[in-house]
Motif scaffolding. Structure first.
Motif, PDB file in Angstrom:
ATOM      1  N   UNK A  46      26.187  45.348  45.096  1.00 40.16           N
ATOM      2  CA  UNK A  46      27.470  45.880  45.554  1.00 40.16           C
ATOM      3  C   UNK A  46      28.099  46.739  44.462  1.00 40.16           C
ATOM      4  N   UNK A  47      28.890  47.701  44.905  1.00 46.58           N
ATOM      5  CA  UNK A  47      29.657  48.518  43.961  1.00 46.58           C
ATOM      6  C   UNK A  47      31.087  47.999  43.966  1.00 46.58           C
ATOM      7  N   UNK A  48      31.620  47.734  42.780  1.00 47.78           N
ATOM      8  CA  UNK A  48      32.945  47.142  42.671  1.00 47.78           C
ATOM      9  C   UNK A  48      34.035  48.129  43.104  1.00 47.78           C
ATOM     10  N   UNK A  49      35.070  47.586  43.683  1.00 51.60           N
ATOM     11  CA  UNK A  49      36.209  48.408  44.089  1.00 51.60           C
ATOM     12  C   UNK A  49      36.806  49.110  42.871  1.00 51.60           C
ATOM     13  N   UNK A  50      37.226  50.361  43.011  1.00 41.17           N
ATOM     14  CA  UNK A  50      37.815  51.070  41.869  1.00 41.17           C
ATOM     15  C   UNK A  50      39.137  50.469  41.408  1.00 41.17           C
ATOM     16  N   UNK A  51      39.740  49.590  42.220  1.00 35.41           N
ATOM     17  CA  UNK A  51      41.050  49.028  41.886  1.00 35.41           C
ATOM     18  C   UNK A  51      40.962  47.800  40.987  1.00 35.41           C
ATOM     19  N   UNK A  52      39.752  47.281  40.707  1.00 35.93           N
ATOM     20  CA  UNK A  52      39.624  46.080  39.880  1.00 35.93           C
ATOM     21  C   UNK A  52      38.943  46.420  38.565  1.00 35.93           C
ATOM     22  N   UNK A  53      38.876  45.427  37.668  1.00 38.25           N
ATOM     23  CA  UNK A  53      38.244  45.654  36.373  1.00 38.25           C
ATOM     24  C   UNK A  53      36.787  46.046  36.557  1.00 38.25           C
ATOM     25  N   UNK A  54      36.316  46.936  35.685  1.00 38.87           N
ATOM     26  CA  UNK A  54      34.959  47.474  35.779  1.00 38.87           C
ATOM     27  C   UNK A  54      34.720  48.124  37.135  1.00 38.87           C
ATOM     28  N   UNK A  55      35.774  48.749  37.660  1.00 39.04           N
ATOM     29  CA  UNK A  55      35.704  49.395  38.962  1.00 39.04           C
ATOM     30  C   UNK A  55      34.618  50.451  39.031  1.00 39.04           C
ATOM     31  N   UNK A  56      33.934  50.508  40.165  1.00 43.05           N
ATOM     32  CA  UNK A  56      32.894  51.502  40.370  1.00 43.05           C
ATOM     33  C   UNK A  56      31.537  51.112  39.829  1.00 43.05           C
ATOM     34  N   UNK A  57      31.460  49.986  39.124  1.00 42.88           N
ATOM     35  CA  UNK A  57      30.174  49.566  38.568  1.00 42.88           C
ATOM     36  C   UNK A  57      29.405  48.726  39.584  1.00 42.88           C
ATOM     37  N   UNK A  58      28.096  48.701  39.419  1.00 43.65           N
ATOM     38  CA  UNK A  58      27.210  47.983  40.336  1.00 43.65           C
ATOM     39  C   UNK A  58      26.940  46.583  39.798  1.00 43.65           C
ATOM     40  N   UNK A  59      26.968  45.605  40.686  1.00 47.71           N
ATOM     41  CA  UNK A  59      26.779  44.218  40.247  1.00 47.71           C
ATOM     42  C   UNK A  59      26.240  43.360  41.381  1.00 47.71           C
ATOM     43  N   UNK A  60      25.897  42.130  41.046  1.00 49.45           N
ATOM     44  CA  UNK A  60      25.595  41.106  42.039  1.00 49.45           C
ATOM     45  C   UNK A  60      26.910  40.434  42.435  1.00 49.45           C
ATOM     46  N   UNK A  61      26.948  39.809  43.601  1.00 47.18           N
ATOM     47  CA  UNK A  61      28.143  39.014  43.913  1.00 47.18           C
ATOM     48  C   UNK A  61      28.264  37.836  42.957  1.00 47.18           C
ATOM     49  N   UNK A  62      29.485  37.494  42.603  1.00 43.17           N
ATOM     50  CA  UNK A  62      29.701  36.378  41.685  1.00 43.17           C
ATOM     51  C   UNK A  62      31.058  36.476  41.031  1.00 43.17           C
ATOM     52  N   UNK A  63      31.336  35.527  40.150  1.00 40.10           N
ATOM     53  CA  UNK A  63      32.627  35.522  39.472  1.00 40.10           C
ATOM     54  C   UNK A  63      32.795  34.306  38.594  1.00 40.10           C
ATOM     55  N   UNK A  64      34.025  34.077  38.161  1.00 44.03           N
ATOM     56  CA  UNK A  64      34.343  32.998  37.236  1.00 44.03           C
ATOM     57  C   UNK A  64      34.326  31.638  37.934  1.00 44.03           C
ATOM     58  N   UNK A  65      33.909  30.643  37.183  1.00 45.78           N
ATOM     59  CA  UNK A  65      34.012  29.264  37.651  1.00 45.78           C
ATOM     60  C   UNK A  65      35.486  28.903  37.784  1.00 45.78           C
ATOM     61  N   UNK A  66      35.854  28.338  38.919  1.00 47.48           N
ATOM     62  CA  UNK A  66      37.227  27.932  39.170  1.00 47.48           C
ATOM     63  C   UNK A  66      37.249  26.419  39.390  1.00 47.48           C
ATOM     64  N   UNK A  67      37.760  25.659  38.413  1.00 50.03           N
ATOM     65  CA  UNK A  67      37.732  24.193  38.543  1.00 50.03           C
ATOM     66  C   UNK A  67      38.531  23.672  39.724  1.00 50.03           C
TER      67      UNK A  67
END
Length: 223
Positions: A46-67
């Motif tokens: 996926x390509x990240x939304x331009x409105x978030x950090x590292x916008x426009x970059x390509x990545x896998x889905x995922x994110x921070x661990x949320x306890x």
């Protein structure tokens, strides 16, 4: 130290060593998801939304661990994939997990590898986070090895803040440490992998994960 204390220490040592100080890092998880397209497995990216950090970059889905939400890093990867692309956890089969990636910038990445029979046309990207999703066949990465660059990672005992003030993180003089530690030290060169695709440049952590998987799949053809 008495023998009894040594025996107690032995009991306290972890049976499966992990990463020391992992709680000091930002812990995140991603899902390297494989999807069958025209009888060939593709990576879902996926390509990240331009409105978030590292916008426009390509990545896998995922994110921070949320306890507050997650029972494990595996749960993090599945939850984030559902939130970002709309694929429910029950439609994903986890094949296994790569080695934990420790990033010098203060983050650990646990990558889970999985497959899904969820149709690409049924994806429902969250456009607040995802500009668009796409797939690239595994064979592309076998046939097009990455370019490899590097960045220099150093330890900085101090830095200049936005008020042009020096902030000392490590009081070298007060501790009586050798004077050369008053300046940045270290010469670790971290490799940076870069893939050039029709969707744009894939680099950084995502490219490193792709390279790791391809080395496992094609040990004789991928450096």
């Amino acid at each position: 130290m008495q023998n009894k204390a040594l025996k107690n220490l032995k009991k306290l040592l972890p049976p499966f060593p992990g990463i020391q100080g992992k709680e000091e890092y930002i812990n995140a998880a991603v899902l390297a998801l494989l999807m069958s397209v025209n009888d060939e497995y593709h990576f879902l990216l996926q390509k990240r939304s331009p409105a978030i950090s590292q916008g426009g970059e390509i990545c896998f889905p995922g994110g921070k661990f949320d306890p507050r939400k997650d029972t494990s890093l595996r749960h993090t990867a599945l939850r984030e994939t559902h939130e970002e692309l709309g694929i429910p956890a029950e439609k994903i089969s986890i094949l296994g997990q790569l080695d934990t990636l420790v990033v010098p910038l203060g983050k650990t990445i646990d990558t889970f590898v999985g497959t899904t029979d969820f149709a690409f046309t049924d994806l429902t990207p969250s456009f607040s986070e995802v500009d668009h999703a796409f797939t690239i066949p595994i064979s592309f990465f076998q046939e097009h090895p990455p370019k490899v660059y590097s960045v220099l990672v150093k330890n900085h005992p101090s830095y200049i803040n936005d008020k042009n003030e020096t902030v000392n993180l490590l009081p070298v003089k007060e501790l009586g440490l050798p004077a050369h530690y008053q300046k940045p030290w270290g010469s670790f060169r971290q490799r940076v992998f870069v893939y050039e695709t029709n969707e744009g440049i894939i680099w950084g952590l995502t490219a490193r994960i792709l390279h790791d998987i391809c080395v496992k799949l094609f040990p004789d053809s991928v450096n």
